[in-house]
Enzyme design. Structure first.
Site, short mmCIF file in Angstrom:
data_model
loop_
_atom_site.label_atom_id
_atom_site.label_comp_id
_atom_site.label_asym_id
_atom_site.label_seq_id
_atom_site.Cartn_x
_atom_site.Cartn_y
_atom_site.Cartn_z
N LEU A 70 10.55 -10.34 36.03
CA LEU A 70 11.77 -9.85 36.69
C LEU A 70 12.66 -11.04 37.09
CD1 LEU A 70 12.60 -6.85 37.26
CD2 LEU A 70 12.35 -7.42 39.66
N GLY A 71 13.06 -11.81 36.08
CA GLY A 71 14.05 -12.86 36.32
C GLY A 71 15.44 -12.26 36.21
N ARG A 72 16.40 -13.09 35.82
CA ARG A 72 17.78 -12.61 35.75
C ARG A 72 17.91 -11.44 34.77
NH1 ARG A 72 18.02 -18.15 35.01
NH2 ARG A 72 19.14 -19.38 36.57
N ILE A 73 17.36 -11.63 33.57
CA ILE A 73 17.51 -10.59 32.54
C ILE A 73 16.69 -9.36 32.92
CG2 ILE A 73 17.00 -10.03 30.12
CD1 ILE A 73 17.78 -13.04 29.51
N ARG A 100 10.91 -14.11 23.92
CA ARG A 100 10.48 -14.98 22.83
C ARG A 100 9.25 -14.36 22.19
NH1 ARG A 100 14.73 -17.09 23.01
NH2 ARG A 100 15.21 -19.29 23.34
N ASP A 157 13.52 -8.28 18.91
CA ASP A 157 14.69 -9.10 18.57
C ASP A 157 14.27 -10.53 18.22
OD1 ASP A 157 17.53 -9.46 18.35
OD2 ASP A 157 17.53 -10.51 20.28
N GLU A 202 10.82 -17.10 13.03
CA GLU A 202 12.11 -16.52 12.62
C GLU A 202 13.04 -17.62 12.09
OE1 GLU A 202 13.02 -14.99 16.67
OE2 GLU A 202 14.75 -16.35 16.62
N HIS A 231 17.50 -11.46 16.22
CA HIS A 231 17.73 -12.32 17.39
C HIS A 231 19.21 -12.31 17.78
CE1 HIS A 231 16.17 -16.06 19.73
NE2 HIS A 231 17.12 -15.43 20.41
C1 8YV Z 1 20.55 -17.25 21.39
C2 8YV Z 1 18.53 -17.35 22.96
O1 8YV Z 1 20.41 -16.31 20.36
O2 8YV Z 1 19.41 -17.62 25.11
C3 8YV Z 1 18.47 -17.81 24.37
O3 8YV Z 1 17.45 -18.38 24.74
O4 8YV Z 1 17.59 -17.44 22.24
C4 8YV Z 1 19.76 -16.70 22.48
O5 8YV Z 1 20.66 -16.40 23.45
C5 8YV Z 1 20.39 -18.57 20.82
O6 8YV Z 1 20.12 -19.59 21.68
C6 8YV Z 1 21.62 -18.87 19.99
O7 8YV Z 1 21.31 -19.68 19.01
#
Ligand code: 8YV
Length: 315
Positions: free
Chosen positions: A153-156, A234, A258, A263, A281
């Site tokens: 439960l961080g920012r995202i 990730r 995603d 990848e 992604h």
């Molecule tokens: C981006 C990400 O797709 O914020 C991140 O850690 O992996 C993504 O927001 C990426 O860094 C763009 O290349």
């Protein structure tokens, strides 16, 4: 005045490339036919690395730049940067938090709704003429009212929780400790216990060595044959072999992903699974957010070379 030499690991959109090249002497590692030769000739002059979240900077690259002062990451995740060597060498690291949070949370919701309600399948159903020939699309699964767990439960994770709660879902989360900013949501310390009480599990953890494969067989099986996993963090947070096996054998219902190990080359077994939604992604991939990320990447570099405080240092 001499422009500082920087090493650029991966490409950026044109609107970022031009101002970057205005302010710095840019050496493009990704565009070089012979990256090793570029590193050995330009490496000693490099004072900054500009990279992307998923590309980071490894020890070999950092070692090739003995005058390196700072690594600026276009992305919130900096797990691909070798932080150990940065600490040893006193190299500073910045990332781009906050500016992408809401887009990533929006995209998590899109993956939840898209997979649960069969949006991709429905589109193909219409295009391929099944609607006319075979009738309605098979029925899908409701989202509202379901129990959802957020791992991290961080920012995202917090922005996801707000959206999920607005969809009348029962929200719970796991983190290292209970968060006082989420008093209405249920705290469950153990990821396996969180999965056991959830229909849907969002993975929103920043990746570290400690979180590697935190979603393993036990978590996956606790979600069960009706359960769904959605990963906007990730790939390393999930044991991909265990995930693929559970999806193929029906021990997990579905997944929306995603991010992938290795990848953009992904495990080909994913391509044969009908119960997985695959995305390239792209959770932070809006023009607005990517412009803000590029600006923040440059602002951190500019602040560093002007001797000002970094805007978003990682530690
Ligand atoms: C981006 C990400 O797709 O914020 C991140 O850690 O992996 C993504 O927001 C990426 O860094 C763009 O290349």
């Amino acid at each position: 005045m001499n422009k500082p030499d920087i090493l650029q690991i991966g490409p950026y959109p044109d609107w970022d490339q031009a101002p970057l090249e205005n302010a710095f002497t840019v050496h493009k590692l990704f565009a070089s036919d012979d990256p090793a030769a570029l590193l050995s000739t330009a490496g000693p002059r490099i004072r900054a690395i500009a990279t992307r979240g998923e590309l980071g900077a490894d020890r070999r690259t950092i070692d090739a730049c003995p005058a390196l002062e700072i690594i600026s990451v276009y992305g919130v995740g900096y797990d691909a940067v070798d932080l150990e060597v940065c600490r040893e060498r006193g190299v500073r690291v910045t990332n781009t938090p906050d500016v992408l949070t809401s887009d990533v949370a929006d995209f998590g919701m899109a993956m939840l709704l898209g997979l649960s309600r069969g949006l991709i399948e429905g589109d193909a159903w219409v295009r391929k003429g099944h609607w006319l020939r075979d009738g309605n699309l098979p029925l899908k699964t409701r989202v509202w009212g379901k129990r959802v767990g957020i791992l991290g439960l961080g920012r995202i994770g917090f922005e996801l929780g707000k959206r999920l709660a607005a969809f009348d879902m029962d929200v719970a989360y796991s983190d290292l400790a209970e968060k006082e900013y989420a008093p209405d949501w249920t705290f469950v310390a153990e990821p396996v216990a969180l999965a056991a009480r959830s229909d849907i599990l969002f993975v929103a953890l920043s990746a570290t060595a400690a979180t590697r494969h935190i979603v393993g067989q036990e978590v996956i099986e606790a979600l069960g044959p009706q359960g769904m996993i959605i990963n906007v963090s990730r790939a390393s947070n999930i044991d991909e072999d265990a995930l693929i096996d559970a999806l193929a054998t029906g021990r997990l219902g579905a997944a929306a992903l995603d991010v992938f190990e290795g990848e953009p080359e992904i495990d080909p077994r994913f391509l044969d699974l009908p119960n997985v939604l695959l995305q390239p992604h792209q959770a932070s991939g809006t023009t607005e957010t990517r412009k803000a990320m590029g600006q923040l990447l440059r602002d951190n570099l500019t602040a560093h070379f002007a001797g000002r405080d970094l805007i978003t240092p990682v530690e």
